[in-house]
Design a protein around this motif. Structure first.
Motif, PDB file in Angstrom:
ATOM      1  N   UNK A  43      -3.449 -10.786  22.868  1.00  0.00           N
ATOM      2  CA  UNK A  43      -4.503 -11.444  22.082  1.00  0.00           C
ATOM      3  C   UNK A  43      -5.729 -10.536  22.017  1.00  0.00           C
ATOM      4  N   UNK A  44      -6.258 -10.339  20.788  1.00  0.00           N
ATOM      5  CA  UNK A  44      -7.364  -9.381  20.618  1.00  0.00           C
ATOM      6  C   UNK A  44      -8.721  -9.972  20.994  1.00  0.00           C
ATOM      7  N   UNK A  45      -8.985 -11.186  20.539  1.00  0.00           N
ATOM      8  CA  UNK A  45     -10.317 -11.779  20.716  1.00  0.00           C
ATOM      9  C   UNK A  45     -10.505 -12.336  22.138  1.00  0.00           C
ATOM     10  N   UNK A  90     -12.679 -14.473  23.054  1.00  0.00           N
ATOM     11  CA  UNK A  90     -12.914 -15.913  23.007  1.00  0.00           C
ATOM     12  C   UNK A  90     -11.580 -16.671  22.909  1.00  0.00           C
ATOM     13  N   UNK A  91     -10.686 -16.181  22.036  1.00  0.00           N
ATOM     14  CA  UNK A  91      -9.382 -16.840  21.890  1.00  0.00           C
ATOM     15  C   UNK A  91      -8.606 -16.742  23.196  1.00  0.00           C
TER      16      UNK A  91
END
Lengths: 463, 188
Positions: B125-127, B129-130
């Motif tokens: 996962x890049x973000x 926050x996600x």
């Protein structure tokens, strides 16, 4: 950060994760065309909607009507106050106290109880033979809270209470704060943790009708109305559903909604020039929302109209602090305990299954009998199952049994899984395998009979 | 039976989606591309929130559109095309997880296989926050937050889709939002 900003952040953050599969998908669809043609020959599509037989609908309607009629009549009788001898012209405020028992008190301008009535069956147990008429509000609250504790409705763990005051006269300014202070004082001295939402309400006909229809107090219905106002849209069905939600949960929902609104209000307040008050401010003019006082003649009018009544005057005490003291807190304690035991940093998402059972254990405290709240929790982490007992007050975790080997079940489970796999590929289960919904709002595994009011998109011939 | 609209007539997002579904029902593969542009974020966010693995979510995204293409003719326009699309994604994600856990279970116990199938691969996962959202919320909370905040479903619609009571959905949503607000404020 207000709710809108947060929703935007969630949306944009997820959007940044989406990969570009456009050309791959179009290519796959083109390749799928031939298969689709073959399939179309085998599948007969009809748009006939399944509906419940008419006699089921009529029976449900009659049953709903009878339930509403009977409950409405019963609640109506219960709420008839006993005659009071405190004078005909005395102004009275209605005070609703909801835990699960729902009690209604009428208080005069001297803060003495003029009448009291149980709002439900649980409240009848709480009031018993108590005669609260003529006692001051603090004594009455003490007796009611004590009885709730003795009857197990308040425990030594975390509790929630909703206090609602319906008063049209200025003479009751400060009554709400006074009650909250008294309740806080009483519960603190008793060693009880109790989060409180306190609100000004208005006994208008509509709210009263909704409260009767859903068998809840005017106070609980007023809180439900405020929550519903914060939703994008709502229906009468929502009101009924929220009526079944416990006071603790409603308090938590409302407190979080208000927290979001407070952030929004702060943002909006920046740059706004408040109107200069036209009159010198008196105590009665103060409100917590910081809005300028209205004309004196409008004040009573505002208090009667729920839309005009500023919900900023509500008092929310300890709800957010105690938000996780129930199931979440118990699971947090479990995670912390098991992380230490297993030597790894476990997260909520590592818990595969959990069941939380609330139980009461009789204990002796300072020589007197009391019921102690405990949580009996079963959690599954990986293949291991743990049975634990939590004392939320002492924040302790006690293990009942751990590591239930599942080897035999595993072997059986694998075999069963393989069988399921085979059976899933039979032609009869083709739709199920494809995962195409037959209804816009229901998953494939749900019983279609449950959704009698949900239109179905398609229904196929099982051949 | 589809009611055919022109592009100009298709004003709202739902009308646009229904218009594209009507074209897809007539085997217009290009319409799939247009539909993909319109709803890809909704489908992928749902899949990622459910499976917590970007590769698996990609598979669900792909299979959902292929299935939409295959079965668009079965959709009856009633103004709720997103509920139909998300339900397809929901069923594919569920099936994906079942198959993955069975595949792993040849050399592992069922429990280990389930754990592996649901394990969170944070690196994919890049973000930030996600990633933190996926770590800190449980499955119900993740689904509810994404369906409301990303796809714009109302709480009542989510309750019906997930077969939960409105009170449960509101309660879980508000608790999740509180956790996410704390995370977002930490990031600022």
């Amino acid at each position: 950060m207000n709710d809108k900003d947060l929703k935007n952040k969630i949306k944009t953050s997820f959007a940044s994760e989406t990969p570009d599969l456009r050309s791959r998908i179009i290519e796959s669809c083109k390749n799928d065309s031939r298969e689709k043609d073959e399939l179309k020959e085998r599948v007969i599509v009809t748009n006939k909607k399944r509906r419940a037989p008419i006699y089921v609908k009529v029976a449900s309607l009659v049953a709903s009507f009878l339930i509403v009629f009977i409950i409405g009549a019963a609640v109506g009788n219960l709420l008839e106050f006993s005659a009071q001898d405190s004078g005909e012209d005395t102004e009275l405020a209605n005070v609703f106290i909801d835990v699960n028992p729902s009690i209604e008190l009428q208080v005069n301008t001297e803060n003495r109880v003029a009448a009291c009535a149980p709002g439900n069956e649980d409240a009848k147990k709480i009031l018993g033979d108590m005669n609260l008429i003529g006692t001051d509000i603090k004594t009455a609250l003490n007796a009611v809270i004590g009885s709730m504790y003795m009857n197990g409705y308040l425990t030594s763990g975390a509790n929630s209470m909703l206090v609602s005051v319906d008063a049209s006269s200025e003479k009751f300014t400060g009554l709400l704060t006074n009650i909250v202070d008294n309740v806080n004082d009483i519960v603190q001295k008793s060693g009880i943790t109790c989060s409180i939402v306190a609100q000004d309400v208005s006994k208008d006909e509509e709210t009263e009708t909704h409260a009767k229809e859903n068998s809840v107090s005017l106070g609980k219905m007023s809180l439900i109305n405020k929550i519903i106002e914060g939703l994008d849209d709502y229906s009468e069905k929502d009101r009924g559903e929220l009526s079944k939600v416990a006071i603790g949960e409603l308090n938590a929902i409302y407190a979080i909604m208000k927290e979001g609104e407070a952030d929004k209000d702060e943002d909006n307040a920046e740059g706004e020039t408040p109107e200069a008050p036209s009159k010198p401010e008196s105590d009665g003019d103060k409100n917590e929302s910081g809005k300028p006082p209205k004309d004196e003649n409008d004040k009573d009018e505002d208090r009667k109209d729920p839309d005009m009544s500023p919900s900023g005057s509500d008092i929310i005490s300890g709800v957010l602090d105690n938000l996780y003291t129930d199931k979440d807190k118990a699971l947090e304690l479990v995670l912390s305990y098991l992380s230490e035991k297993l030597g790894s940093d476990l997260l909520f998402s590592d818990i595969k299954e959990n069941t939380v059972k609330v139980n009461y254990r009789p204990v002796r405290e300072n020589g007197s009998f009391a019921l102690k709240l405990i949580y009996e929790i079963t959690v599954k982490i990986g293949s291991d199952q743990y049975e634990l007992e939590i004392d939320p007050e002492a924040q302790t975790v006690k293990e009942k049994a751990s590591f239930i080997p599942e080897r035999d079940e595993d072997a059986h489970g694998t075999e069963q899984g393989e069988n399921e796999d085979r059976s899933d590929h039979t032609p009869d289960n083709k739709d199920r395998e494809e995962g195409v919904p037959t209804s816009p709002e229901h998953g494939e595994d749900q019983d279609p009979e449950d959704g009698e009011d949900i239109d179905r998109f398609t229904e196929k011939d099982r051949h | 039976m589809f009611i055919f609209l022109t592009v100009a007539e298709a004003q709202t997002r739902n009308e646009k989606i229904e218009y594209l579904l009507s074209r897809i029902a007539n085997e217009d593969a290009d319409a799939v591309g247009e539909l993909y542009d319109l709803v890809k974020d909704d489908v992928y966010a749902y899949a990622l929130s459910k499976l917590r693995n970007s590769e698996d979510a990609e598979d669900v995204l792909h299979d959902t559109f292929v299935r939409i293409y295959r079965y668009a003719s079965r959709y009856t326009p009633e103004g709720k095309p997103m509920a139909w699309i998300i339900t397809i994604a929901m069923n594919i994600a569920k099936r994906h997880r079942e198959l993955k856990s069975r595949h792993i279970s040849y050399d592992e116990t069922i429990g280990e296989a389930d754990a592996a199938a649901e394990s969170f691969e944070a690196d994919t996962v890049k973000s930030d926050f996600v990633r933190r959202l996926l770590q800190s919320l449980d499955e119900d909370e993740r689904e509810i937050v994404v369906l409301h905040a990303v796809s714009g479903f109302k709480h009542r619609e989510i309750a019906v889709m997930l077969n939960k009571s409105l009170g449960t959905v509101l309660s879980k949503y508000n608790r999740a939002i509180k956790k996410l607000r704390d995370i977002a404020e930490e990031e600022e």
